[in-house]
Design an enzyme around this catalytic site. Structure first.
Site, PDB file in Angstrom:
ATOM      1  N   LYS A   1       0.825  -1.330  -0.009  1.00 55.22           N
ATOM      2  CA  LYS A   1      -0.040  -0.061   0.080  1.00 55.22           C
ATOM      3  C   LYS A   1       0.865   1.327  -0.062  1.00 55.22           C
ATOM      4  O   LYS A   1       0.425   2.451  -0.180  1.00 55.22           O
ATOM      5  CB  LYS A   1      -0.981  -0.100   1.344  1.00 55.22           C
TER       6      LYS A   1
ATOM      7  N   SER B   1      -4.423 -12.721   9.289  1.00 52.87           N
ATOM      8  CA  SER B   1      -4.016 -11.687  10.156  1.00 52.87           C
ATOM      9  C   SER B   1      -5.072 -10.946  10.640  1.00 52.87           C
ATOM     10  O   SER B   1      -6.335 -10.912  10.063  1.00 52.87           O
ATOM     11  CB  SER B   1      -3.052 -10.669   9.238  1.00 52.87           C
TER      12      SER B   1
ATOM     13  N   VAL C   1      -9.561  -9.867   5.651  1.00 48.62           N
ATOM     14  CA  VAL C   1     -11.149 -10.250   5.251  1.00 48.62           C
ATOM     15  C   VAL C   1     -11.399 -11.704   5.722  1.00 48.62           C
ATOM     16  O   VAL C   1     -12.622 -11.799   5.778  1.00 48.62           O
ATOM     17  CB  VAL C   1     -11.175 -10.109   3.616  1.00 48.62           C
TER      18      VAL C   1
ATOM     19  N   THR D   1     -16.435  -5.040  -1.204  1.00 54.52           N
ATOM     20  CA  THR D   1     -16.598  -3.632  -1.282  1.00 54.52           C
ATOM     21  C   THR D   1     -16.726  -3.387  -2.863  1.00 54.52           C
ATOM     22  O   THR D   1     -17.523  -2.501  -3.589  1.00 54.52           O
ATOM     23  CB  THR D   1     -15.109  -2.787  -1.066  1.00 54.52           C
TER      24      THR D   1
END
Length: 539
Positions: free
Chosen positions: A335, A376, A380, A397
């Site tokens: 990210k 983790s 999800v 989403t």
């Protein structure tokens, strides 16, 4: 059988010897006939008991009202062991009715009286014909890609899927009824086994003082587990959340009773606390895993993300430099590449801080960047499991959103090996394999739970959250890519930036974050040119 025959032969030889010594007049065929009859009667007596027991157990098991009609995939050694164990075990609730195997020569044959009726291409047809309720995957030698392909076919049958753990259990003779487990989502997402050079990891960690910040988290705790297995001189867990720290402490003390372990509570944001720890223990290796990582939460609390991720990293890196740490590894994320959220941008700033220290410190600084890890905290998969348990709906989403996935042990083993390559501010990028559509992931999990997507449990699309991208990138195009001896670990050359200007901006950013300024997102955008923020939604 061999022992019985040998015993009969020994008796026959003794009889012949006695016959010769005492000059007994017996037919010459007596010894041979005695051997044959003795062997036959002894074997018959012993085998008849086993046969009667087997038939009684088999009849009782097959007639049980709870016995479920089962298909076994694989007619090799593992399949044979599974079927034999299911027949023998009084705890088994499976009645094997058919076997499928891709070896065409085996089709039409029987194994323990069970017909081999086709190949894996016939799974759906066979399941319908034999009214199969359960399927057991018993090919531990199959590659993960092949296993994923076969299990994908099994999913379409609506049967409950179970599997053996792997080839090592077969080699060690550990295949048993208790080793068969339900198929998990990891089995469908898995790649071929990731291999690391254990020698490099052991030589790098062995007899070293190692500290793991955020050692109670998902990645941090697995780092501690694997480090503990490689003979550190001392392992220090540093975490702000005492429950997680306590849990990993108890686990490690139970599994590694001779490990020199110290667990410390503290925040990486507390510079004095960090310095005190480094002054007392002088760690040789630092794994910095402490961070805020939840994208939507950080969008609504951007200043907290900056204080913890950016300045927490700076505090630990500065202490490592000052107290002579040999190697510092930052756990980063995909990210950080062209970030669209404050969490990703904060991790990009962390990488820049590490690059700055690497250029002026004797400590070897490096970053390891990877994507999502299965299971983790906050990922999800736990969310989907909870939603399925509650009867749905399962929320995704966007239909087309994709992510890279890796299991926690895989990611951590690569992090450890990347640490052995660390030298001068590199960004190590882990190969996460092929990306996975989250929509497919959700539907597979519903099927594995025994339900039909959009029939038994609905899948709802909620729209992208603030700062969320349809896809994550592992490396900026400008960074390039170099290889390492491990083909799953690559090195990106960090982008050039003006360090003097960066340090001035960093001071301004710190003041703004501790003042809880509304301008924090704008300041970060100036420091990270590739950051394309969503509209600010709060402090």
């Amino acid at each position: 059988i061999v022992r019985t025959v040998i015993g009969s032969a020994v008796v026959s030889v003794l009889q012949f010897s006695l016959q010769y010594v005492f000059n007994l007049q017996l037919p010459r065929s007596f010894v041979f006939l005695n051997f044959m009859l003795l062997s036959a009667f002894m074997l018959g007596f012993r085998m008849s008991y086993r046969l009667v027991r087997h038939l009684r157990e088999s009849r009782s098991h097959h007639s049980s009202k709870t016995a479920r009609r089962t298909m076994v995939i694989g007619a090799g050694d593992a399949g044979a062991l599974v079927i034999r164990e299911l027949h023998r075990s009084s705890h088994s609730t499976s009645h094997v009715v058919c076997i499928v195997d891709d070896d065409k020569a085996k089709k039409g044959r029987n194994m323990y009286g069970i017909p081999i009726v086709g190949s894996t291409d016939d799974i759906e047809e066979v399941a319908t014909k034999y009214r199969v309720e359960d399927i057991i995957f018993a090919i531990p030698t199959a590659t993960h890609s092949r296993k994923r392909e076969i299990l994908g076919k099994c999913q379409k049958t609506g049967c409950e899927l179970r599997t053996l753990p792997g080839i090592y259990q077969l080699i060690n003779g550990e295949v048993g009824i208790q080793k068969i487990r339900k198929v998990e989502i990891e089995d469908l997402l898995a790649r071929d086994s990731i291999k690391v050079n254990i020698g490099e990891i052991v030589g790098y960690v062995n007899d070293k003082v190692v500290i793991v910040t955020g050692g109670g988290g998902s990645i941090g705790s697995e780092l501690c587990r694997q480090i503990a297995d490689h003979g550190p001189k001392k392992l220090i867990i540093f975490d702000i959340y005492e429950n997680n720290a306590y849990a990993i402490e108890q686990e490690l003390r139970r599994k590694n009773p001779y490990l020199d372990l110290t667990v410390l509570i503290g925040s990486v944001r507390d510079e004095k606390r960090v310095n005190a720890v480094f002054a007392e223990y002088h760690p040789d290796i630092v794994y910095h895993a402490a961070a805020h990582k939840h994208v939507p939460l950080m969008e609504t609390s951007p200043c907290e993300s900056i204080k913890n991720n950016v300045f927490g990293t700076r505090n630990v890196a500065r202490a490592a430099d000052e107290y002579g740490t040999g190697t510092f590894i930052l756990i980063s994320t995909d990210k950080a590449v062209n970030p669209t959220n404050i969490m990703g941008a904060s991790k990009r700033l962390c990488e820049m801080i590490i690059r700055d220290f690497a250029g002026r410190s004797d400590t070897k600084f490096a970053c390891v960047r990877f994507g999502n890890v299965l299971g983790s905290n906050g990922s999800v998969i736990p969310l989907f499991k909870k939603q399925i348990e509650q009867g749905g709906p399962v929320t995704v989403t966007h239909r087309d959103i994709i992510r890279y996935f890796m299991t926690i042990p895989e990611a951590v083993s690569l992090v450890l090996q990347a640490g052995a390559y660390a030298n001068d501010g590199e960004i190590f990028v882990l190969d996460m394999g092929e990306p996975v559509r989250i929509d497919d992931l959700a539907r597979n999990m519903i099927r594995l739970s025994g339900f039909e997507p959009d029939v038994d449990i609905a899948v709802e699309y909620t729209g992208l959250r603030p700062g969320e991208k349809l896809f994550e990138e592992k490396l900026m195009a400008e960074e390039g890519m170099k290889t390492t001896p491990n083909r799953l670990i690559h090195i990106g050359s960090p982008l050039y930036y003006d360090t003097d200007r960066f340090l001035l901006q960093l001071r301004e950013l710190m003041d703004a974050s501790y003042l809880d300024s509304d301008a924090i997102v704008e300041l970060v955008a100036h420091m990270v040119p590739t950051y394309k923020p969503a509209l600010p939604v709060g402090k």
